[in-house]
Design a protein around this motif. Structure first.
Motif, PDB file in Angstrom:
ATOM      1  N   SER A  27      80.740 -11.765  24.759  1.00  0.00           N
ATOM      2  CA  SER A  27      80.765 -10.611  23.870  1.00  0.00           C
ATOM      3  C   SER A  27      80.848  -9.348  24.712  1.00  0.00           C
ATOM      4  O   SER A  27      80.374  -9.316  25.843  1.00  0.00           O
ATOM      5  N   TYR A  28      81.469  -8.310  24.143  1.00  0.00           N
ATOM      6  CA  TYR A  28      81.694  -7.057  24.848  1.00  0.00           C
ATOM      7  C   TYR A  28      81.363  -5.867  23.958  1.00  0.00           C
ATOM      8  O   TYR A  28      81.561  -5.917  22.741  1.00  0.00           O
ATOM      9  N   ASP A  29      80.917  -4.791  24.600  1.00  0.00           N
ATOM     10  CA  ASP A  29      80.823  -3.527  23.887  1.00  0.00           C
ATOM     11  C   ASP A  29      82.243  -3.034  23.636  1.00  0.00           C
ATOM     12  O   ASP A  29      83.138  -3.231  24.458  1.00  0.00           O
ATOM     13  N   GLY A  30      82.435  -2.356  22.516  1.00  0.00           N
ATOM     14  CA  GLY A  30      83.769  -1.901  22.161  1.00  0.00           C
ATOM     15  C   GLY A  30      84.397  -0.963  23.169  1.00  0.00           C
ATOM     16  O   GLY A  30      85.624  -0.907  23.308  1.00  0.00           O
ATOM     17  N   SER A  31      83.563  -0.220  23.890  1.00  0.00           N
ATOM     18  CA  SER A  31      84.095   0.767  24.837  1.00  0.00           C
ATOM     19  C   SER A  31      84.723   0.134  26.077  1.00  0.00           C
ATOM     20  O   SER A  31      85.464   0.800  26.799  1.00  0.00           O
ATOM     21  N   VAL A  32      84.430  -1.143  26.320  1.00  0.00           N
ATOM     22  CA  VAL A  32      84.965  -1.798  27.515  1.00  0.00           C
ATOM     23  C   VAL A  32      85.895  -2.957  27.185  1.00  0.00           C
ATOM     24  O   VAL A  32      86.537  -3.510  28.090  1.00  0.00           O
ATOM     25  N   ALA A  33      85.958  -3.349  25.933  1.00  0.00           N
ATOM     26  CA  ALA A  33      86.816  -4.475  25.539  1.00  0.00           C
ATOM     27  C   ALA A  33      88.251  -4.201  25.950  1.00  0.00           C
ATOM     28  O   ALA A  33      88.783  -3.107  25.726  1.00  0.00           O
ATOM     29  N   GLY A  34      88.855  -5.215  26.580  1.00  0.00           N
ATOM     30  CA  GLY A  34      90.224  -5.071  27.061  1.00  0.00           C
ATOM     31  C   GLY A  34      90.320  -4.522  28.467  1.00  0.00           C
ATOM     32  O   GLY A  34      91.384  -4.599  29.103  1.00  0.00           O
ATOM     33  N   ARG A  35      89.237  -3.953  28.982  1.00  0.00           N
ATOM     34  CA  ARG A  35      89.230  -3.420  30.348  1.00  0.00           C
ATOM     35  C   ARG A  35      88.298  -4.216  31.265  1.00  0.00           C
ATOM     36  O   ARG A  35      88.581  -4.370  32.455  1.00  0.00           O
TER      37      ARG A  35
END
Length: 120
Positions: free
Chosen positions: A58-66
């Motif tokens: 799971s990821y925080d939205g601010s880092v998802a994809g990076r």
């Protein structure tokens, strides 16, 4: 007893990449999940990414994809590959280990933190 050791922080230019590593040295302890949190000055720690022993991430939205969280074959080591870093990613990054102790109690442990600075 669990010792959590982080490495890999540093200074990087915007758009650059860094890899953080975390290893948990545990005895009489069963790891349930490991993750990375970060703390900005004056704020509480916030979850960045987490990986369960099942492999679920799971990821925080601010880092998802990076950012990408992964783990080693021994499952007591995790990594955080950070790409396209931004100045707002500057923070102290902490590794968290969540699990079950010898008598069945739920416990969590923290590393000392590693500074990530994104600046030109």
């Amino acid at each position: 007893q669990v010792n959590v050791v982080e490495s890999g922080g540093g200074l990087v230019q915007p758009g650059g990449s860094l890899r953080l590593s975390c290893e948990a040295f545990a005895s009489a302890f069963s790891i349930v999940a490991m993750g990375w949190y970060r703390q900005f000055p004056g704020y509480t720690r916030e979850l960045v990414a987490r990986i369960h022993q099942s492999g679920t991430r799971s990821y925080d939205g601010s880092v998802a994809g990076r950012f990408t969280i992964s783990r080693g074959d021994a499952k007591n080591t995790i990594y955080l590959d950070m790409t396209n870093l931004k100045p707002e990613d500057t923070a102290v990054y902490y590794c968290n280990v969540d699990g079950v102790g010898a008598t069945g109690e739920r416990l969590e442990y923290w590393g000392l933190g590693t500074q990530v600075t994104v600046s030109s």
